[in-house]
Design a protein around this motif. Structure first.
Motif, short mmCIF file in Angstrom:
data_model
loop_
_atom_site.label_atom_id
_atom_site.label_comp_id
_atom_site.label_asym_id
_atom_site.label_seq_id
_atom_site.Cartn_x
_atom_site.Cartn_y
_atom_site.Cartn_z
N SER A 35 34.23 35.04 46.39
CA SER A 35 34.84 34.84 45.08
C SER A 35 34.41 35.91 44.10
O SER A 35 35.23 36.43 43.32
CB SER A 35 34.47 33.46 44.52
OG SER A 35 34.99 32.45 45.31
N ILE A 36 33.14 36.26 44.12
CA ILE A 36 32.66 37.34 43.25
C ILE A 36 33.31 38.66 43.63
O ILE A 36 33.73 39.43 42.76
CB ILE A 36 31.11 37.42 43.31
CG1 ILE A 36 30.50 36.22 42.61
CG2 ILE A 36 30.60 38.72 42.70
CD1 ILE A 36 29.01 36.09 42.76
N LEU A 37 33.44 38.93 44.92
CA LEU A 37 34.08 40.15 45.38
C LEU A 37 35.54 40.22 44.93
O LEU A 37 35.99 41.25 44.40
CB LEU A 37 34.00 40.25 46.90
CG LEU A 37 34.63 41.49 47.54
CD1 LEU A 37 33.88 42.74 47.11
CD2 LEU A 37 34.65 41.35 49.04
N VAL A 38 36.27 39.13 45.09
CA VAL A 38 37.68 39.10 44.66
C VAL A 38 37.78 39.25 43.15
O VAL A 38 38.64 39.98 42.64
CB VAL A 38 38.37 37.81 45.15
CG1 VAL A 38 39.72 37.60 44.49
CG2 VAL A 38 38.52 37.84 46.66
N TYR A 39 36.90 38.61 42.42
CA TYR A 39 36.90 38.74 40.96
C TYR A 39 36.64 40.18 40.54
O TYR A 39 37.34 40.73 39.69
CB TYR A 39 35.86 37.80 40.34
CG TYR A 39 35.69 38.02 38.86
CD1 TYR A 39 36.68 37.63 37.97
CD2 TYR A 39 34.55 38.64 38.35
CE1 TYR A 39 36.53 37.84 36.61
CE2 TYR A 39 34.40 38.86 37.00
CZ TYR A 39 35.39 38.45 36.13
OH TYR A 39 35.25 38.69 34.79
N LYS A 40 35.62 40.80 41.15
CA LYS A 40 35.28 42.18 40.79
C LYS A 40 36.39 43.15 41.15
O LYS A 40 36.68 44.08 40.40
CB LYS A 40 33.98 42.61 41.49
CG LYS A 40 32.74 41.90 41.02
CD LYS A 40 32.34 42.30 39.65
CE LYS A 40 31.55 43.57 39.69
NZ LYS A 40 31.03 43.96 38.40
N LEU A 41 37.03 42.96 42.29
CA LEU A 41 38.07 43.88 42.73
C LEU A 41 39.37 43.71 41.95
O LEU A 41 40.09 44.69 41.74
CB LEU A 41 38.35 43.68 44.22
CG LEU A 41 37.31 44.20 45.19
CD1 LEU A 41 37.64 43.78 46.61
CD2 LEU A 41 37.18 45.70 45.09
N GLY A 42 39.67 42.50 41.56
CA GLY A 42 40.98 42.27 40.97
C GLY A 42 41.04 41.95 39.50
O GLY A 42 42.04 42.22 38.85
N PHE A 43 39.99 41.39 38.95
CA PHE A 43 40.13 40.84 37.61
C PHE A 43 39.05 41.26 36.62
O PHE A 43 39.22 41.06 35.42
CB PHE A 43 40.14 39.30 37.68
CG PHE A 43 41.15 38.77 38.64
CD1 PHE A 43 42.49 38.77 38.32
CD2 PHE A 43 40.76 38.29 39.88
CE1 PHE A 43 43.43 38.30 39.21
CE2 PHE A 43 41.68 37.81 40.78
CZ PHE A 43 43.02 37.82 40.45
#
Length: 102
Positions: A35-43
């Motif tokens: 979730s942290i990775l997706v947040y950092k990459l996308g948002f």
């Protein structure tokens, strides 16, 4: 019907049915990390420290609920797919910026 047949990939990988406490912690850490990775990459945007702490604390709190859903639903698997798509997007975006066509 056997419960092990209904487990998601990561839940069965971490053997949540055999060692519930350790398996749930591993599933929780996996979901938080993805979730942290997706947040950092996308948002993620540059924010002050206190706002970032607030966002990450709510993200970690929300992952608690996702972990319970992730036992039988493909929550972590969906996060892996989202992370892969965002990594491919970032790589292509970087390449386009280097070429100067974007």
């Amino acid at each position: 019907m056997d419960v092990t047949e209904r487990l998601s990939f990561f839940a069965s990988l971490y053997r949540v049915d055999q060692n519930a406490e350790m398996g749930m912690w591993l599933l929780y850490i996996t979901i938080v990390g993805l979730s942290i990775l997706v947040y950092k990459l996308g948002f993620a945007k540059k924010l002050p420290v206190m706002k970032s702490i607030l966002i990450y604390s709510f993200l970690i709190l929300g992952c608690t609920i996702l972990t319970f859903l992730g036992i039988f639903l493909p929550v972590a698997e969906g996060l892996v797919v989202a992370a892969l798509i965002l990594v491919i997007y970032k790589i292509r975006l970087t390449n386009e910026k280097k070429k100067g066509t974007f």
